[in-house]
Design a protein around this motif. Structure first.
Motif, PDB file in Angstrom:
ATOM      1  N   ASN B  81       0.833  -1.214   0.000  1.00 54.26           N
ATOM      2  CA  ASN B  81       0.000   0.000   0.000  1.00 54.26           C
ATOM      3  C   ASN B  81       0.864   1.258   0.000  1.00 54.26           C
ATOM      4  OD1 ASN B  81       0.961  -0.271   2.578  1.00 54.26           O
ATOM      5  ND2 ASN B  81      -0.991   0.114   3.604  1.00 54.26           N
ATOM      6  N   CYS B  91      -2.159  -2.591  -3.248  1.00 52.70           N
ATOM      7  CA  CYS B  91      -2.892  -2.670  -1.977  1.00 52.70           C
ATOM      8  C   CYS B  91      -3.576  -4.021  -1.817  1.00 52.70           C
ATOM      9  CB  CYS B  91      -3.955  -1.578  -1.880  1.00 52.70           C
ATOM     10  SG  CYS B  91      -3.303   0.009  -1.435  1.00 52.70           S
ATOM     11  N   SER B  93      -5.376  -5.477  -3.912  1.00 56.66           N
ATOM     12  CA  SER B  93      -6.733  -5.363  -4.446  1.00 56.66           C
ATOM     13  C   SER B  93      -6.755  -5.511  -5.961  1.00 56.66           C
ATOM     14  CB  SER B  93      -7.312  -3.997  -4.079  1.00 56.66           C
ATOM     15  OG  SER B  93      -8.624  -3.864  -4.577  1.00 56.66           O
ATOM     16  N   PHE B 127      -6.355  -3.390   0.957  1.00 56.27           N
ATOM     17  CA  PHE B 127      -6.378  -2.013   1.469  1.00 56.27           C
ATOM     18  C   PHE B 127      -6.123  -1.932   2.976  1.00 56.27           C
ATOM     19  CE2 PHE B 127      -8.546  -1.235  -2.585  1.00 56.27           C
ATOM     20  CZ  PHE B 127      -7.860  -0.100  -3.007  1.00 56.27           C
ATOM     21  N   TYR B 206      -6.176   4.280   4.094  1.00 59.28           N
ATOM     22  CA  TYR B 206      -7.302   3.495   4.597  1.00 59.28           C
ATOM     23  C   TYR B 206      -7.968   4.358   5.674  1.00 59.28           C
ATOM     24  CZ  TYR B 206      -9.096   0.054   8.087  1.00 59.28           C
ATOM     25  OH  TYR B 206      -9.809  -0.616   9.047  1.00 59.28           O
ATOM     26  N   LEU B 321     -11.679   5.593  -0.122  1.00 57.97           N
ATOM     27  CA  LEU B 321     -11.737   4.637  -1.224  1.00 57.97           C
ATOM     28  C   LEU B 321     -12.730   5.029  -2.316  1.00 57.97           C
ATOM     29  CD1 LEU B 321      -9.931   3.008   0.624  1.00 57.97           C
ATOM     30  CD2 LEU B 321     -11.258   0.978   0.061  1.00 57.97           C
TER      31      LEU B 321
END
Lengths: 477, 483
Positions: B81, B91, B93, B127, B206, B321
């Motif tokens: 991240n 991250c 993701s 995340f 985050y 986000l």
């Protein structure tokens, strides 16, 4: 029928601050650059980016606050307003909801009905969004982030205005004040000043407000006035018909003066505001406020007084010229080049104002240079061009900032002031119009005007009218 | 023995003295990754070529005298991240698969300037949302001490990589315990600094008001050296603090005589594993032996900490986000009709279940009519927790306690009860809410196999006191180095 209703108006005014860089990062705020050239990680919402507040934006906000009599909050804070829209790069806008930078000010506006205090509830700092451009043919929308992160202040008035006239007077005074501060150029047509009008009507004497609607997309004061008038009528019409006013946002149609529903209240977003964790509280010390206060410029009243004293122009002229800081700056700039002040003021109040009105422009839209007006005045003074030609040349200066000398030479507009040449022309005119000569000599004064006109025509308007008159008289003796 | 069994500072000395070359250290790290990581899955991205060329450059600069720092030429890894210039940053993701930042995070940049060699990016809960490193789109990380167990999270990749001897140190981030808890599960040391000490610029956010970047290493000395390198005021982060007291390695001496250490009694109660409790008390006893004054006291508010943390973290996360919308970067759904549908599909496809859960939770606690009941209330609790720490630090220099209620659970033992899962963070989140620094340090091994760690907390800007206490405890436990 409408007389038994009172109109209640409040405004929210967004003003782009004249900082060189954006509110939370160092990229440029210049207007009109190629799309997506004045951008950075912050104003395009890159995942890694963090915001850092621009000090100059705070100073401008405080300066405006001081100028409109606001209390400056020693501690204010930023909040996030969350909503999804493609011009909003983080899908949240940083603004000040809970603790704005300035509170509780007022402006005294002058209308035909007299002087009136319009209170200002708050001024807060926020960031502008990008711009969406829609291409219907390609069925495509593109985003330009140049404007994203440009610092704005939002000035929120109390619902203290009762007519279009008061509203426009308030907005005009607000704009004048901000322009004098140099905090913004406040150009409605370029969007550096944006006005939202909240309006409701109620029975005269009622002590509660009616349901209000909000009007957006008003890009001139004229549009504001028209929107107020038509929305007032629309709401009264609804009430008279036994219907209810619905709380909604309406979008002005500048051409027709009508408005359309943009968004009903039910569609209004839940913005889930909360304190911006990436920014620390904004602390403004007494010393800083004092420093900003000391730098406040000369406002309109003082400047008008000074122009009278320093340049010897009439008070009336000074009042008109100082109505716009831009005009006053232009006046002083032209005078500084050696032009006679009264002549300069005549050009500004006369032809300049006329053309502004004719072209639907504001003083801030003036683009010609002081040098060119000064040169034009000098040419007229020296008799190199006559008054009529001077107006023609001025129009060219006004529209295209041309060099008057080059323009006159190029178009062959120089005065015919050579007496011999002019005498020859006049002799020809007299020869061609024996009846008029007879009439004049017979006592008909009007015939002289005709002969002057014929001479001007023959010289294509370039002759000096005084010289024409004198020569005509001497040649007819 | 792999070169990676050495600490970062030892490797640095060996490289500077010419005993080994930087490239050899990097090769050793890459070999270890190649050999062990297929099972552990602690890395998302490894760029060996880049690392080797960085090592060559570092080597030259060391030889020319341009680089003299203790971390010059030493390989390391960075949690995924943290943005790394030219190196994919996801991250964990699917939303950010293929995202290659144009600049590095400030903390990463400072390490690179100090001659560190970046091996790759470590796996993490998507995340940062999780405490098992199991919510990554790149698959779960395994605990190198025993691969049947979870490594903890969300910096589980960084902790596993260090614990397995793939790299001597790594960067992690701690939003609610994400450095300290996986350190304890994997048996390594880590520091969550005072909020504002390390710039968050380049950390993909985050919970902005809670998180800090910090070091993870085999021992506290390495952690101190890394933190010293990355702690700096950064004009790009408004919440970054100007500090003069960042010579953390100077605090590495074994002297806790007269140091007042408090153990919160309420942290030792119901729900805490018996052996973990014993390890905390044993750590207290060892510090007492070395001259510290150790007392038990009531800190209070433990029951509210996790709730307040999840409300605030989720509120910030939901907003942070929202920029992942498929418009400018990251994942965009293939088929959609109109902008709203594009947002919906891109986010539905790009985010995993836990991320969606927290976004919804965050949107809920901020929505009209609920703000006061949840978000505002949580902020009030946060203030009270800060107050209770202020009171505690008026009496104690350091607080000693457990890191987590249990040691690393087996991957198969994980609960589906979200609240139970969130309560696993009960001892770590308070430090994030209060902004205070914390250290996680391994002290022993549980009878079921996994390591046991303890947590030391200090007042804001008191990392040096904390490091001194941790160093002393580490000496008392007779630990040094990796593995």
């Amino acid at each position: 029928m409408g007389d038994s209703y009172e109109t209640v108006i409040g405004v929210e005014v967004h003003v782009e601050l004249a900082t060189k860089t954006k509110i939370f990062y160092g990229c440029s705020t210049a207007f009109g650059a190629a799309p997506n050239t004045n951008i950075c990680p912050v104003c395009t919402g890159q995942p890694r980016a963090l915001q850092v507040l621009n000090k100059k934006a705070v100073e401008y906000a405080v300066a405006v606050g001081l100028a409109v009599g606001c209390k400056i909050n020693r501690r204010s804070a930023f909040d996030r307003k969350n909503y999804f829209y493609p011009d909003n790069p983080r899908n949240y806008q940083i603004t000040q909801l809970y603790e704005p930078v300035c509170r509780d000010g007022a402006l005294a506006v002058q209308t035909e009905g007299g002087k009136k205090q319009v209170r200002i509830r708050e001024i807060h700092l926020e960031e502008d969004a990008g711009k969406l451009v829609h291409d219907d043919r390609a069925k495509l929308s593109v985003v330009d982030f140049n404007r994203s992160g440009v610092p704005l202040i939002e000035i929120v008035s109390e619902p203290d205005m009762r007519s279009a006239e008061e509203t426009v007077a308030f907005l005009g005074l607000l704009r004048q004040t901000i322009q004098y501060l140099g905090a913004s150029d406040c150009r409605l047509n370029e969007g550096s000043m944006r006005v939202d009008v909240n309006l409701s009507v109620r029975r005269a004497g009622a002590d509660t407000f009616g349901t209000r609607t909000e009007m957006k997309n008003l890009n001139s004061f004229r549009a504001v006035a028209r929107a107020v008038e038509s929305e007032r009528e629309r709401q009264i019409g609804l009430l008279e018909a036994g219907k209810c006013v619905v709380q909604e946002t309406r979008r002005g149609d500048d051409a027709g003066g009508r408005s359309f529903v943009m968004r009903a209240k039910e569609d209004a977003g839940d913005y889930r505001y909360f304190p911006e964790p990436d920014l620390v509280d904004l602390i403004i010390s007494d010393d800083w406020i004092r420093e900003i206060g000391k730098k406040q410029p000369e406002f309109r009243t003082e400047r008008a007084k000074r122009l009278v004293k320093e340049y010897g122009i009439p008070e009336y002229d000074a009042e008109i010229i100082t109505d716009s800081r831009h005009m006053a700056d232009l006046f002083e700039a032209v005078c500084a080049l050696g032009s006679p002040p009264k002549k300069v003021s005549n050009w500004l109040m006369g032809e300049t104002m006329r053309l502004l009105k004719e072209r639907g422009m504001e003083p801030e839209d003036i683009r010609f240079s002081p040098e060119h007006l000064s040169a034009l005045i000098a040419m007229a003074e020296r008799g190199e061009i006559n008054g009529g030609v001077a107006k023609t040349v001025f129009a060219a200066v006004f529209d295209g900032d041309v060099d008057p000398a080059a323009y006159v030479a190029g178009k062959g507009l120089a005065s015919v002031s050579d007496e011999d040449a002019l005498s020859a022309v006049i002799r020809q005119v007299l020869a061609d119009n024996p009846q008029s000569v007879k009439d004049y000599l017979g006592g008909k004064e009007r015939a002289l005007g005709f002969l002057v006109g014929q001479t001007m025509k023959a010289t294509k308007g370039r002759a000096d009218p005084a010289l024409v008159n004198a020569l005509l008289l001497s040649l007819m003796k | 023995m792999s070169l990676m069994q050495h600490t970062a500072l030892e490797l640095g000395r060996m490289i500077r003295s010419g005993e080994i070359r930087a490239v050899s250290a990097v090769r050793a790290a890459l070999d270890a990754v190649e050999k062990k990581d297929p099972e552990l899955n602690s890395f998302i991205t490894v760029d060996g070529e880049r690392a080797l060329s960085q090592a060559e450059q570092a080597e030259k600069k060391i030889r020319s005298g341009e680089l003299t720092g203790p971390l010059s030429g030493v390989p390391m890894a960075v949690k995924d991240n943290l943005c790394t210039e030219g190196l994919e940053t996801t991250c964990g993701s699917a939303m950010l698969r293929g995202y290659v930042p144009a600049y590095s995070a400030t903390a990463v940049r400072l390490l690179m300037e100090a001659g560190a060699v970046l091996i790759g990016k470590t796996n993490m809960d998507e995340f940062g949302m999780g405490n098992t490193s199991g919510t990554s789109a790149c698959g779960a990380v395994r605990n190198p001490r025993n691969t049947c167990h979870v490594p903890g999270g969300s910096s589980g990749g960084s902790c596993a990589a260090v614990a397995a001897g793939l790299v001597p140190y790594a960067l992690g981030t701690d939003t609610g315990g994400s450095i300290r808890q996986p350190c304890s599960f994997c048996g390594v040391a880590g520091i969550k600094p005072t909020y504002g000490t390390v710039s968050r610029y380049g950390l993909i956010a985050y919970g902005s008001s809670l998180e800090q970047i910090g070091p993870i290493a085999g021992n506290i000395s390495d952690c101190a050296a890394v933190l010293e390198t990355i702690a700096a005021h950064d004009p790009l982060d408004s919440t970054s603090v100007r500090r003069r007291d960042t010579h953390f390695t100077e605090a590495l001496f074994d002297d806790v005589r007269g140091m007042k250490i408090g153990i919160p009694k309420d942290w030792l109660g119901e729900g805490l594993d018996r052996e973990v409790r014993a390890a905390v008390l044993d750590a207290g006893a060892r510090l007492t032996e070395r001259g510290a004054v150790v007392r038990e006291f009531d800190l209070g508010l433990l029951d509210y900490a996790a709730a307040a943390y999840y409300v605030i973290a989720c509120a910030e996360a939901g907003s942070n986000l929202s920029r992942f919308d498929g418009v400018r970067y990251g994942m965009r759904a293939k088929d959609y009709r109109g902008i709203d549908d594009m947002y919906r599909r891109s986010r539905t496809e790009g985010f995993g279940a836990e991320v969606k859960r927290r976004i919804m939770l965050g949107s809920f606690v901020l929505s009209a009519g609920y703000y006061d009941a949840y978000y505002r209330k949580a902020q009030q609790v946060r203030r009270l927790i800060k107050n209770s720490f202020d009171e505690a630090f008026a009496r104690y220099d350091v607080i000693l306690g457990p890191v987590a209620p249990t040691v690393a659970p087996k991957m198969t033992e994980q609960t589906d009860d979200r609240v139970q899962k969130y309560l696993g963070d009960i001892y770590t989140v308070s430090a994030n809410l209060a902004g205070i620094p914390g250290i996680s340090l391994p002290v022993g091994v549980h009878s079921s196999g996994p390591p046991i760690g303890v947590q030391l907390l200090g007042n804001c800007f008191e990392e040096r006191t904390l490091i001194r206490a941790a160093y002393s405890l580490e000496q008392a436990c007779g630990r040094r180095g990796n593995g």
